[in-house]
Design a protein around this motif. Sequence first.
Motif, short mmCIF file in Angstrom:
data_model
loop_
_atom_site.label_atom_id
_atom_site.label_comp_id
_atom_site.label_asym_id
_atom_site.label_seq_id
_atom_site.Cartn_x
_atom_site.Cartn_y
_atom_site.Cartn_z
N MET A 1 43.32 51.52 20.58
CA MET A 1 42.19 51.95 19.79
C MET A 1 40.95 51.78 20.48
O MET A 1 40.09 51.67 19.46
N GLY A 2 40.75 51.38 21.65
CA GLY A 2 39.40 51.19 22.04
C GLY A 2 39.18 49.77 22.09
O GLY A 2 37.96 49.53 22.59
N SER A 3 39.91 48.81 21.93
CA SER A 3 39.44 47.38 21.78
C SER A 3 40.79 46.59 21.90
O SER A 3 41.84 47.00 22.05
N GLY A 4 40.55 45.30 22.32
CA GLY A 4 41.78 44.23 22.24
C GLY A 4 42.26 44.58 23.76
O GLY A 4 41.74 45.10 24.83
N TYR A 5 43.45 43.99 24.06
CA TYR A 5 44.18 43.78 25.19
C TYR A 5 45.33 44.54 25.26
O TYR A 5 46.09 44.37 24.20
N GLY A 6 45.91 45.31 26.18
CA GLY A 6 47.15 45.93 26.38
C GLY A 6 48.11 45.01 26.55
O GLY A 6 49.23 44.92 26.05
N LEU A 7 47.98 44.28 27.73
CA LEU A 7 49.03 43.61 28.20
C LEU A 7 48.36 41.98 28.85
O LEU A 7 47.28 42.31 29.69
N PHE B 1 44.89 45.51 31.40
CA PHE B 1 45.43 44.09 31.76
C PHE B 1 44.45 42.99 31.68
O PHE B 1 43.55 43.13 32.27
N ARG B 2 44.97 41.89 31.08
CA ARG B 2 44.01 40.70 31.24
C ARG B 2 44.92 39.43 31.57
O ARG B 2 45.87 39.28 31.47
N VAL B 3 44.31 38.90 32.93
CA VAL B 3 44.97 37.90 33.57
C VAL B 3 44.05 36.49 33.32
O VAL B 3 43.27 36.46 33.84
N ILE C 1 41.84 46.04 35.21
CA ILE C 1 42.57 44.75 35.03
C ILE C 1 41.42 43.61 35.18
O ILE C 1 40.23 43.68 35.92
N ASP C 2 41.29 42.79 34.29
CA ASP C 2 40.30 41.63 34.02
C ASP C 2 40.89 40.36 34.43
O ASP C 2 41.91 39.77 33.75
N ILE C 3 40.49 39.91 35.47
CA ILE C 3 40.99 38.42 35.89
C ILE C 3 40.10 37.26 35.71
O ILE C 3 38.89 37.23 36.11
N PHE C 4 40.73 36.11 35.43
CA PHE C 4 40.10 34.97 35.15
C PHE C 4 40.44 33.67 35.85
O PHE C 4 41.02 32.65 35.15
N GLY C 5 40.37 33.83 37.15
CA GLY C 5 40.72 32.76 37.95
C GLY C 5 42.19 32.31 38.12
O GLY C 5 42.82 31.63 37.21
N THR C 6 42.65 32.97 39.22
CA THR C 6 44.06 32.84 39.49
C THR C 6 44.30 32.63 40.94
O THR C 6 43.48 32.72 41.89
N VAL C 7 45.40 32.02 41.26
CA VAL C 7 45.71 31.88 42.92
C VAL C 7 47.00 32.64 43.14
O VAL C 7 47.78 32.84 42.26
N ASN D 1 35.36 51.55 32.84
CA ASN D 1 34.08 51.12 33.41
C ASN D 1 33.88 50.38 34.32
O ASN D 1 33.32 50.14 35.34
N TYR D 2 35.10 49.51 34.56
CA TYR D 2 35.30 48.55 35.77
C TYR D 2 37.01 48.72 36.03
O TYR D 2 37.65 48.72 35.28
N GLY D 3 37.17 49.14 37.27
CA GLY D 3 38.46 49.06 37.82
C GLY D 3 39.30 47.73 37.73
O GLY D 3 39.96 47.57 36.90
N ILE D 4 38.92 47.05 38.85
CA ILE D 4 39.34 45.63 38.86
C ILE D 4 38.11 44.55 38.61
O ILE D 4 37.02 44.95 39.54
N TYR D 5 38.11 43.71 37.91
CA TYR D 5 37.15 42.82 37.52
C TYR D 5 37.30 41.46 37.72
O TYR D 5 38.35 41.13 36.94
N GLY D 6 36.81 40.72 38.33
CA GLY D 6 37.46 39.17 38.70
C GLY D 6 36.20 38.23 38.64
O GLY D 6 35.27 38.39 39.44
N GLY D 7 36.32 37.11 37.94
CA GLY D 7 35.53 36.21 37.98
C GLY D 7 34.85 35.47 36.79
O GLY D 7 33.88 34.63 36.80
N SER D 8 34.92 36.06 35.62
CA SER D 8 34.50 35.69 34.61
C SER D 8 34.65 34.16 34.45
O SER D 8 35.81 33.62 34.25
N GLY D 9 33.72 33.22 33.79
CA GLY D 9 34.00 31.99 33.77
C GLY D 9 33.69 31.20 35.02
O GLY D 9 33.04 31.64 35.99
#
Length: 397
Positions: free
Chosen positions: A58-64, A86-88, A109-115, A128-136
């Motif tokens: 519905m335009g907010s929150g996280y799908g997976l 997708f939120r990683v 895909i929103d990525i928050f520090g993975t290996v 708005n962003y396709g793949i975005y990584g590095g918040s935090g």
Amino acid sequence: IWVISQSTSVCQTPYDDLYVNFNSSIGGGNVADAGVDGVIRINKTGISVYGCGNLVGMGSGYGLVFGQKVNVAVYNFNVSNYTDAFRVNTGSDNATIVNNTLSGSNFGIDIFGTVGMLVENNTIFDNNYGIYGGSGTAYNKYGVINHNKIYNSTRNDTLQLYKITGINITNNDIHDARHCVNIIMDNGTLIKNNTIYNCDEGILAYDNKDLSNPFLNITGNTIRNTTNDIDDYDVGIQLMNVTNVYVENNNFSEMASGGVLIRMSNNSVIRNNVFDFIPLSSRANYLANDVGEEIAGIACVESHKGYLFGTFNNAGLNNATSFRSNNITISGNTFDADTQVYLKTTGCYNVVSDITGTWNRSYEHKPYHDRTDLYINPSITTLQNFRLNSYTHGTNH
């Protein structure tokens, strides 16, 4: 909280706050994320989860959400209309994201520090962003982004990664965005064999000078038609405040503006690239938007189109040695007949270059610029839309 049972043969109906603890297949539907955990949350190490329907928010929150569990694989989902499709989360190491379609969200895909992440064969569009990584504060390390189609992020970036080490970005089709590829604070990144087009900037590499072991290799890419004119840079590759970057064996085609732009950068190599510009007669609109900036295959300058490190300011260039570039090697590049200026340098020191031209001219831009050197196509008799000083002071030539 719902906990799904074990089954990959049955397509199970999703609900909000659905915790997945087994290998599963999950279907679609219109499901809002009312909490903070996402509609689907992977809650077990080492499982594989398959999509078998269209999950629409519905335009907010996280799908997976990858819930800080390692060795998780997600396949074949179709997710749209969330804040993050997708939120990683940090700690979701060795995640595999393959054959998914993610659209219509703020972040694909929103990525928050993975290996060790693998992102492969996905179609990611109209976000708005396709793949975005590095918040935090956490770095994304040793991952592979391969054979994806990422496009139509026209407000922002198709692929933006911040704080990364050892990421391979290879064989992707990336187009229609502000920045197709935006790499910030990288250690050991490879950008290879991608097809990149219809972006304001094809590749922007930014701000790695203060890292312990910065290195970036941009090689074998096809970059064309970087003319979206969203923020008036319009270049194939921009190196900005970086060091130890190799730009090699790339093919720049259908270019209307600049090829490689170097600003505030050191110890880098521009080698064996091919620059193919559209005919000058077809570039009138783009030249008019270039504020008199001479269109160069390679430009190593303090400011570009009036912008000094993101700020429109000519006077700030006076004695501003920190805005200069140093130790740039340029060799083996090929320029077509429609390239007006092969190489332009202003405030670029210790340049080793094999570029020559019949009009090798040096001008003084005091007090706003260091000397400008131009290496001009020998077949060009008159530079179109060229001014010696492209901004407020100076004489037309």
